[in-house]
Design an enzyme around this catalytic site. Structure first.
Site, PDB file in Angstrom:
ATOM      1  CG  ASN A  94      -2.067   1.003   1.095  1.00  0.00           C
ATOM      2  OD1 ASN A  94      -2.341   1.520   0.019  1.00  0.00           O
ATOM      3  ND2 ASN A  94      -2.723   1.295   2.201  1.00  0.00           N
ATOM      4  CG  ASP A 296       1.161  12.329   4.884  1.00  0.00           C
ATOM      5  OD1 ASP A 296       0.003  12.025   4.533  1.00  0.00           O
ATOM      6  OD2 ASP A 296       2.168  11.979   4.246  1.00  0.00           O
ATOM      7  CD  GLU A 324      -0.911   5.563   3.433  1.00  0.00           C
ATOM      8  OE1 GLU A 324       0.325   5.631   3.402  1.00  0.00           O
ATOM      9  OE2 GLU A 324      -1.634   6.585   3.308  1.00  0.00           O
ATOM     10  CG  HIS A 373       1.551   4.681   8.284  1.00  0.00           C
ATOM     11  ND1 HIS A 373       2.557   5.596   8.053  1.00  0.00           N
ATOM     12  CD2 HIS A 373       0.697   4.817   7.226  1.00  0.00           C
ATOM     13  CE1 HIS A 373       2.335   6.229   6.908  1.00  0.00           C
ATOM     14  NE2 HIS A 373       1.211   5.772   6.395  1.00  0.00           N
ATOM     15  CE  LYS A 399       1.489   2.491   3.561  1.00  0.00           C
ATOM     16  NZ  LYS A 399       2.130   3.579   2.836  1.00  0.00           N
TER      17      LYS A 399
END
Length: 420
Positions: A94, A296, A324, A373, A399
């Site tokens: 992913n 993020d 994700e 994550h 990840k």
């Protein structure tokens, strides 16, 4: 088999000590690809070793690049200046950066490349990147609009201009920029639309390209011109991951701690470093936070906002729905598991109600990480303040930050472990 769950014990004291974030995922995967496309040997230091970067390294190996790993933070990459067609499909889990970057780079291979991933990746959109490749005359297809993608490459382009919606993933733009330098003609890449996505990541890309000898120039606010220089091997140092740093910055302000990251916030060049100024305002975060240029970092700040003095609305975060997992939904689900009504989705905005009285309470909540994550690492922050927070599938942090739980432990956090 990974652990099924991890329950965080609130430390009840400031977190102090030295905690080094791993190397930047974003920069590591850019540098790996550019080193793989270059002729000669490049030494990449300060690199991240995680699931995402391993997928990239293994894909390069499958395409004829020699990738050695002499220690935990170094890749030594030797390439011929040309990628070769792999024997089978490239499986990239992913890993969004690896998937997008290699889909474009496949156009430089003389042969067929199939880029594929896991069940999560097969739901993440890639059609705009495929369409941009097709506009150059490249034979590329993705039947579902998501991976797998099949590219029949020749290294030759039939056009000199690509237009792509700038409001979509900046990874598409970065993928096209890095590919363009390996082509046979000068290419202009133009962003369309008013909402230009995470520009800071495009700056990361062009800086890395220039370090590997490419000639790329921003000739207007929305157009980049890339010359067909190819790439030259070089030694390249990767800075720590700013997205990973956000968890430590947030843990610091939440616990009134003294956590030394070893790198000052103003020394980062990654877009998520902008989050430091926002996080530092806690418990008086802005009423409205625009996440478009630090996507993020939004899960980190959203969990932090639960303990803020006043409510926070997050805007400019629609792209979080195609990360994700659907991170907007995952954040609202997790926050409402801690206390019903703590988060509300309004269109693609996320509103966090904020309740400083949560700190010190016992509220049993199992957090579904959706194998993401960033959801796991963000909700660990809630566990620093609230007793009873259990993170499901905690090892999904591998990840991008495989040592996350050890780093928290080194700062004085304890856990109840379930091997599952």
């Amino acid at each position: 088999m990974g652990r099924a769950k991890l329950t965080i014990i609130p430390p009840g004291k400031p977190l102090t000590g030295r905690a080094m974030p791993p190397g930047s995922k974003s920069i590591t995967n850019r540098a790996l690809l550019l080193a793989g496309l270059a002729k000669g040997t490049s030494r990449l230091t300060g690199a991240l070793k995680s699931d995402d970067t391993r997928y990239m390294a293994d894909a390069l190996r499958a395409m004829g690049v020699n990738v050695e790993e002499p220690d935990d933070t170094t890749f030594v990459v030797t390439g011929s200046g040309k990628l070769t067609a792999p024997a089978g499909p490239l499986f990239l889990g992913n890993a969004g950066t690896a998937t997008r970057f290699l889909t474009a780079a496949a156009a430089l291979v003389d042969g067929t490349v199939v880029v594929d991933g896991d069940a999560h990746m097969r739901k993440r959109p890639i059609a705009p990147l495929v369409a941009a490749l097709q506009s150059l005359g490249i034979d590329a297809s993705a039947e579902t609009g998501c991976p797998p993608v099949t590219v029949h490459g020749t290294g030759k382009f039939q056009a000199s201009k690509i237009q792509i919606d700038g409001g979509l993933s900046s990874q598409y733009v970065s993928a096209l920029l890095m590919m363009a330098a390996g082509g046979d003609r000068t290419v202009d890449i133009e962003l369309l639309g008013e909402d230009i996505g995470a520009l800071g990541y495009i700056d990361l890309t062009t800086a890395a390209m220039q370090a590997f000898g490419a000639k790329v120039e921003r000739i207007s606010a929305v157009i980049w011109r890339v010359e067909p220089t190819g790439y030259t091997a070089t030694d390249f140092h990767i800075e720590p991951d700013a997205s990973a740093a956000t968890y430590l910055w947030a843990a610091d302000v939440l616990t009134d701690g003294a956590i030394d990251l070893g790198t000052p916030a103003d020394a980062f060049t990654q877009p998520d470093a902008k989050a430091h100024a926002v996080i530092s305002a806690f418990p008086h975060l802005p009423a409205v936070i625009d996440g478009s240029q630090m996507q993020d970092a939004i899960p980190t700040i959203a969990v932090l906002a639960a303990f803020n003095e006043t409510p926070v609305r997050f805007v400019g975060i629609a792209n979080l729905r195609v990360k994700e997992c659907d991170r907007i939904r995952a954040l609202s689900t997790g926050l409402n598991a801690i206390r019903e009504g703590l988060a509300t989705e309004e269109g693609d905005d996320l509103v966090v109600a904020a309740d400083p009285s949560l700190a010190g309470q016992r509220l049993e909540a199992s957090i579904d990480t959706f194998a993401d994550h960033r959801i796991a690492m963000s909700f660990a922050l809630a566990g620093l303040m609230v007793d009873g927070i259990t993170i499901l599938d905690p090892d999904c942090v591998a990840k991008t930050f495989p040592t996350y739980w050890q780093v928290l432990a080194s700062l004085g956090v304890t856990f109840e472990d379930d091997a599952g």
